[in-house]
Design an enzyme around this catalytic site. Sequence first.
Site, PDB file in Angstrom:
ATOM      1  N   ASN B 392       0.824  -1.203   0.000  1.00 17.05           N
ATOM      2  CA  ASN B 392       0.000   0.000   0.000  1.00 17.05           C
ATOM      3  C   ASN B 392       0.862   1.259   0.000  1.00 17.05           C
ATOM      4  O   ASN B 392       0.995   1.919  -1.027  1.00 17.05           O
ATOM      5  CB  ASN B 392      -0.941  -0.033   1.212  1.00 17.05           C
ATOM      6  N   ASP B 393       1.500   1.542   1.135  1.00 17.47           N
ATOM      7  CA  ASP B 393       2.259   2.784   1.260  1.00 17.47           C
ATOM      8  C   ASP B 393       3.315   2.956   0.174  1.00 17.47           C
ATOM      9  O   ASP B 393       3.570   4.067  -0.281  1.00 17.47           O
ATOM     10  CB  ASP B 393       2.935   2.857   2.630  1.00 17.47           C
TER      11      ASP B 393
END
Lengths: 136, 464
Positions: B392-393
Amino acid sequence: MAEPAALAQRAGELAGDANTLAHNLDALAQQLALSTGQAAAHGGSPFVFELTIFVLAVFVGYYVVWRVTPALHSPLMSVTNAISSVIIVGALIAAGPPDISFAKFMGFIAVTLAAVNIFGGFIVTQRMLAMFQRKK
Amino acid sequence: MSENLSAFLYLVASICFIMALRGLSSPDSARNGNIFGIAGMAIAILTTLASPQVVSFWLIILGLLIGGAIGTYIARQIQMTALPQLVAAFHSLVGLAAVCVATAAFAAPEAYGIGVRGAIHGSSLVEMSLGLAIGAITFTGSIVAFAKLQGLVSGAPLVFAGQHFLNLAIGIAIILLIVLFTVTESAFVFTLLVLLSLAFGFLLILPIGGADMPVVISMLNSYSGWAACGIGFTLSNSLLIITGALVGSSGAILSYVMCKGMNRSIVNVILGGFGTEGGAAPSGPGVGDRLVKSGSAEDAAFIMKNAGSVIIVPGYGMAVAQAQHALREMADLLKKDGVQVRYAIHPVAGRMPGHMNVLLAEANVPYDEVAELEEINHDFAQTDVAFVIGANDVTNPAAKTDPQSPIYGMPILDVERARTVLFVKRSMASGYAGVENELFFRENTMMLFGDAKKMCEEIVKALD
């Protein structure tokens, strides 16, 4: 009476001899001190020697590790983990004396811990590396 | 064995260890490298056993047998997804072994030729206490890291008021104790030093959150090396010094690489608490009123089947779901349909350096299909589909555009440049950094909600 006079003369000679001997000894001691001092300055103290090895090894480590491909960073970690267990060398010496002592017991514990790491570390590294295969 | 001969053999062992690390520059030479490592260790152990101080062998053999059996068993049983916690556990053993050796050297200095009890050489005392303190810190620090990775305690950072002040105070106290120990050579100070260092290692790692673990593990790796070094200086053993320095610098370099991968300083990581302050953000405006396009496995299969090229971006979520095998099956089917499939690995993906590479290798993904961030980042613009699974990040464009974002400046994979982005995710929850990923709301993004492994299996079914 010639005897006391001769005795006194002999005593005087002896004192003189002792004096020269003391002088010689002093000079010898000075020379010895000087030469050991020179030797120390020449070879350096053991700490300086060890520090030299340490610094050079850090440099070797730096250059070798930067060349490791990022894909193999996990095996790098497990293999460094295994080889840092070379601390077992110190443990073996502690566990080696004939008599049972606290130090020997500590050595035994350290040998066992390091052995877990050595076997575990190298085997898990081998397992990982065996998986990395090229395209068939 | 004469002292000169054993010194020479120790040198040979050191060279073997250097060759072991050198081999890791490519997967082909790495297996030979590992053999060098094993040979070096065998030479080191046999040389020491042949030294005149070692006369009684039964305890040693017992220790080697017990330790060897446990190590072999664990290393054969362990699942590759559990690798980070295994490495953390192994680090703790090195730390504890260093503490034991330092204690033994303090109790029986004659065996090591560093003086007699009560009159150990001054420099040996300094080195001994340093090895002791670093070893103890490594021990408890690694145990906390292990507990977090294993899920025994929450991976969330544990912070409390006055934490940094307490750590600083303990740190200073440790330095003072080392000085005091060098002067007094007192067993009481020695014990105090051990206890305080143990507490310090514990407190040091406690505030550091789960996704910062790659840095923590690398750091502890480095510490275990320095501890060995300290012991090496104490015993005037060049093999220990060389090996410790190799391991120490290796861990330090890995920590640096990991920090750079997150655009954070090592101090920032150690101070910890990352990912807590922004934690409330995702529940704010945006999630409720912004539209997300979500699709099914069939949609995803259709899109990828008709694509020319797919880049897969795996993250920790893939490891948690054990999705690597299903993922590789999916990739195989796509390749059969003539789709070019590659994998893009972010440096901090997963919980330890190189974690994703090992998992993909385990699933029989050839390593020449797996590329690092710098190698592949330019190719996203010419790619039809970016398939993000469990990451994600590391894909969040806010790292490039939003200076307010906690992850601003972090190098990210430019998945948004691909024609279509498929995002496999359990829910809309934010990633570790607690930042919302605006990528979810883009025109060209399709969310695939569900467990990573199940999703891959369903896509495989749809492709068949």
